[in-house]
Design a protein around this motif. Structure first.
Motif: not given
Length: 346
Positions: A43-46, A82-83, A89-92, A124-128
């Motif tokens: 939930d991006p708003e939370d 969206y996080s 951490n999922i990639i890690k 960070n996005e490019i690093e991903v």
């Protein structure tokens, strides 16, 4: 071969966002991919303290638990989720606990869409993108942008998003030069432009968050789920436009069309509707190459173009759109892109 598509819980169920990701999984199942559920509450708003604690728990316990005993040769992550924290951490975890090839299917490049001026986010996005083994991007314009940003991961262009659409295709039609627009109306500010009243073409409108008032040539028809909406698409053309102006696609979302494949284009084409796009949109290449519609610099050009379009010219576009619809409905674009990606050598 054990191949998986990560499926991550999404709270936004009444819009087309999850539909695109669900369809990628739906079609890749034909290629032997299995769903790998990762039940995270996104939930991006939370931004509450409780939400932060939940993310920490997910990273420390829930995510590692999914991957620790997983025997996988390929894992597909549909980006973004969206996080940034969870993505990293999922990639890690995948890298730590599996030997799987990790592929990204890009649905949105957030640097281009919402974080243009955020250097930390962009980096960070490019690093991903550089931390995975392969990427399926939207088209050659997005591909070129990724190259310019220093992305070295092998990239395959999708072409256009597929769309699971079981609604019967209508080959018969009334040629009345009618248009339809479907989408998130809250961000489609061009529809409430005073200039719209000067346009002669009639526009059927579908989507959530309608304005209180539209020009007389706009007929609002309500909101339907992505599964229900194709039943209502009986017009001659689908309009793909974004931003604040009828003169061009402008603003954050309008500029983004220079790089992305809007999902509404797949909705229209999967229903056999030729489409009208902005000439500077990345999708214009696909439309012109396949002759499934036409491109304009401004919405003010549409009236004259429709007035001078003979039925025979439209008939060819319609026939081509129906042929593309068959490909989109069977997942040909994602299947072809994934096959190419799996053949890329280290």
């Amino acid at each position: 071969m054990n191949k998986y598509v990560l499926t991550i819980g999404d709270p936004n169920k009444n819009n087309a966002g999850p539909k695109a990701k669900e369809d990628v999984l739906y079609f890749l199942k034909d290629e032997g991919f299995l769903p790998l559920p990762l039940n995270l509450k996104l939930d991006p708003e939370d931004r509450s303290f409780g939400a932060k604690l939940r993310k920490v728990y997910d990273v420390k316990f829930k995510i590692p638990h999914v991957f620790k005993k997983l025997k996988a040769e390929v894992i597909v992550l549909q980006y973004p989720i969206y996080s940034t924290y969870l993505t990293n951490n999922i990639i890690k975890a995948i890298r730590s606990y599996t030997d799987a090839k990790l592929y990204l299917v890009i649905h949105d490049v957030e640097t281009l869409r919402l974080f243009k001026d955020d250097q930390n986010f962009s980096q960070n996005e490019i690093e991903v993108f550089n931390s995975v083994d392969g990427i399926i991007d939207h088209n050659r314009k997005m591909h070129a942008w990724l190259d310019e940003q220093g992305v070295t991961t092998p990239c395959i262009d999708l072409g256009i998003f597929d769309y699971h659409n079981p609604t019967e295709l209508r080959e018969e039609y009334d040629y009345d030069r009618s248009l339809v627009f479907a989408g998130n109306l809250a961000k489609s500010k061009f529809l409430t432009s005073k200039e719209f009243e000067k346009l002669a073409f009639k526009l059927e409108l579908f989507g959530p968050s309608p304005a209180e008032k539209y020009a007389e040539n706009i007929n609002y028809q309500g909101v339907y789920s992505p599964e229900e909406l194709p039943e209502h698409l009986k017009q001659n053309f689908g309009l793909v436009w974004d931003g604040n102006s009828i003169a061009k696609c402008d603003g954050t979302f309008g500029e983004y069309t220079k790089y992305n494949n809007p999902h509404k284009a797949s909705l229209y084409l999967s229903s056999g509707l030729p489409i009208i796009v902005w000439k500077k949109a990345a999708l214009a290449d696909f439309v012109i190459d396949n002759n499934v519609g036409f491109a304009v610099d401004s919405l003010t050009e549409i009236d004259e173009r429709l007035e001078n379009m003979p039925r025979e010219e439209y008939s060819v576009m319609k026939k081509n759109a129906l042929a593309v619809a068959q490909k989109i409905r069977t997942g040909e674009f994602i299947k072809t892109a994934m096959t190419k990606l799996e053949k890329v050598k280290d």
